[in-house]
Design a protein around this motif. Sequence first.
Motif, mmCIF file in Angstrom:
data_model
loop_
_atom_site.group_PDB
_atom_site.id
_atom_site.type_symbol
_atom_site.label_atom_id
_atom_site.label_comp_id
_atom_site.label_asym_id
_atom_site.label_seq_id
_atom_site.Cartn_x
_atom_site.Cartn_y
_atom_site.Cartn_z
ATOM 1 N N HIS A 184 0.914 -1.145 -0.137
ATOM 2 C CA HIS A 184 -0.047 -0.173 0.155
ATOM 3 C C HIS A 184 1.062 1.302 -0.204
ATOM 4 C CE1 HIS A 184 0.998 -0.397 4.281
ATOM 5 N NE2 HIS A 184 0.425 1.080 4.504
ATOM 6 N N ILE A 185 2.202 1.302 0.660
ATOM 7 C CA ILE A 185 2.931 2.313 0.447
ATOM 8 C C ILE A 185 3.505 2.443 -0.893
ATOM 9 C CG2 ILE A 185 5.294 3.215 1.378
ATOM 10 C CD1 ILE A 185 2.936 3.102 3.641
ATOM 11 N N LEU A 203 -5.096 9.202 -0.171
ATOM 12 C CA LEU A 203 -5.641 8.306 0.795
ATOM 13 C C LEU A 203 -7.082 8.546 0.905
ATOM 14 C CD1 LEU A 203 -3.087 9.105 3.740
ATOM 15 C CD2 LEU A 203 -3.404 7.096 2.009
ATOM 16 N N ASP A 204 -7.688 9.622 0.126
ATOM 17 C CA ASP A 204 -9.159 9.691 0.188
ATOM 18 C C ASP A 204 -9.691 8.803 -1.074
ATOM 19 O OD1 ASP A 204 -9.435 11.160 2.374
ATOM 20 O OD2 ASP A 204 -9.408 12.859 1.521
ATOM 21 N N THR A 252 -11.831 -3.211 0.641
ATOM 22 C CA THR A 252 -12.334 -1.844 1.019
ATOM 23 C C THR A 252 -12.739 -1.062 -0.280
ATOM 24 O OG1 THR A 252 -10.623 -0.316 1.294
ATOM 25 C CG2 THR A 252 -11.153 -2.152 3.283
ATOM 26 N N ASP A 253 -13.319 -0.263 -0.036
ATOM 27 C CA ASP A 253 -13.776 1.079 -1.316
ATOM 28 C C ASP A 253 -12.650 1.776 -1.632
ATOM 29 O OD1 ASP A 253 -16.274 -0.370 -1.466
ATOM 30 O OD2 ASP A 253 -17.352 1.226 0.004
ATOM 31 N N TYR A 254 -11.528 1.837 -0.646
ATOM 32 C CA TYR A 254 -10.473 2.794 -0.648
ATOM 33 C C TYR A 254 -9.319 2.007 -1.394
ATOM 34 C CZ TYR A 254 -12.939 5.701 2.492
ATOM 35 O OH TYR A 254 -13.879 6.586 2.986
ATOM 36 N N VAL A 255 -8.755 2.898 -2.199
ATOM 37 C CA VAL A 255 -7.501 2.427 -3.283
ATOM 38 C C VAL A 255 -6.504 2.099 -2.467
ATOM 39 C CG1 VAL A 255 -6.214 2.873 -5.054
ATOM 40 C CG2 VAL A 255 -8.436 3.579 -5.174
ATOM 41 N N GLN A 262 -9.180 1.348 5.635
ATOM 42 C CA GLN A 262 -8.680 2.591 5.168
ATOM 43 C C GLN A 262 -7.348 2.897 5.722
ATOM 44 O OE1 GLN A 262 -11.343 5.916 5.730
ATOM 45 N NE2 GLN A 262 -9.936 7.397 3.978
ATOM 46 N N VAL A 263 -6.650 3.457 5.272
ATOM 47 C CA VAL A 263 -5.267 4.052 5.708
ATOM 48 C C VAL A 263 -5.318 5.653 6.125
ATOM 49 C CG1 VAL A 263 -2.620 4.344 5.399
ATOM 50 C CG2 VAL A 263 -3.972 2.334 4.601
#
Length: 351
Positions: A184-185, A203-204, A252-255, A262-263
């Motif tokens: 993810h980083i 992050l959004d 999740t819905d977050y990339v 979520q991060v």
Amino acid sequence: MSDYRIGRLNGRFVVSWWVDGKRKRYRLDALTAKDAEREAIDVIRQEVVSAEPVTVKILWDMYREEKKERRVATAMKFEWKAIGPHFGHLRPDQITTDICRAYTAKRRATMLPRGKDAPPRPVHDGTIWTELGHLRTVMVWAANRKHLIAKAPDIERPQKPAAKDRWLTDAEIGKLLEAKAAPHIRLAILLMLSTAARVGAVLDLTWDRVDFESGVINLRASTTGPRKGRAVVPMNAGLKAALSAAKEAALTDYVVEWAGEQVASIKTGFNAAVKDAGLTGVSPHVLRHTAAVHLAVAGTPMSRIAQYLGHTSTAVTERVYARFAPEHLREEANILDFTSKPRLVGTKGEG
């Protein structure tokens, strides 16, 4: 906030509440239930404010409540630890230049811990500038938007520090992308470099705003949400491949996600990747700056760079990035090439 109830009277929305055993009622202008709810909150807030001294704390909390869905509300929560003890008890009209200067001096004298082996460092003027800037924003909001105070006080801030001119070369970018980092980083790093987005926008970012069919990423959370520096940009081949792989594994819905959640911050992982790459002075914002510099060096018109960065004015883009353009001021430099001009010997002005 006082307990209240929204109802109808003679076909109009009204809000009612109780004060000292007495019922108060106010007729609203709203035409829908949702508009009535929003208007009622403002009415009640005004009532609460008028019933007690309007302090900075009251206004700060009101502003944070209104912006609770924005990242600024989280930032202001932590900033209050510094702002609160100095300004919280004051009325806005009691804020003076001397009080602002005293805050700046106190913050500059504050030493912040940096870790096990690193010595503490003083609070940077940029941090102070931001903290007092948020205080100024709250005061202007209270005066001009909500009419809770008659006038916003002048908030003096230290001079804004010059922007750091750190950007990454191709070789440094290669080192960062090859550094040891959690998936993810690395995805967040690639997103920032490829879209020139701020870390908050990355992050959004949710999957519904990643259009693989058209190859476009919409960095804007909504039509009313955060828009500063957020644009709609195409994804390049490398980013598209990385996003496609991430989408298959998404929980999740977050990339950008980690462990199915979520991060909220990539600070620790990002700094570790930078260290592993052997780089220094690299923050997430440096990646946005790097993307813009590489666009300018390649000769991309300033108007197009402005669109990519989400700037509302090309003037801002030109001020920061025009000097990186290969032909920037070339015409002016040629005008000043006196070696190619005939000398007019004996004319007026010869020294």
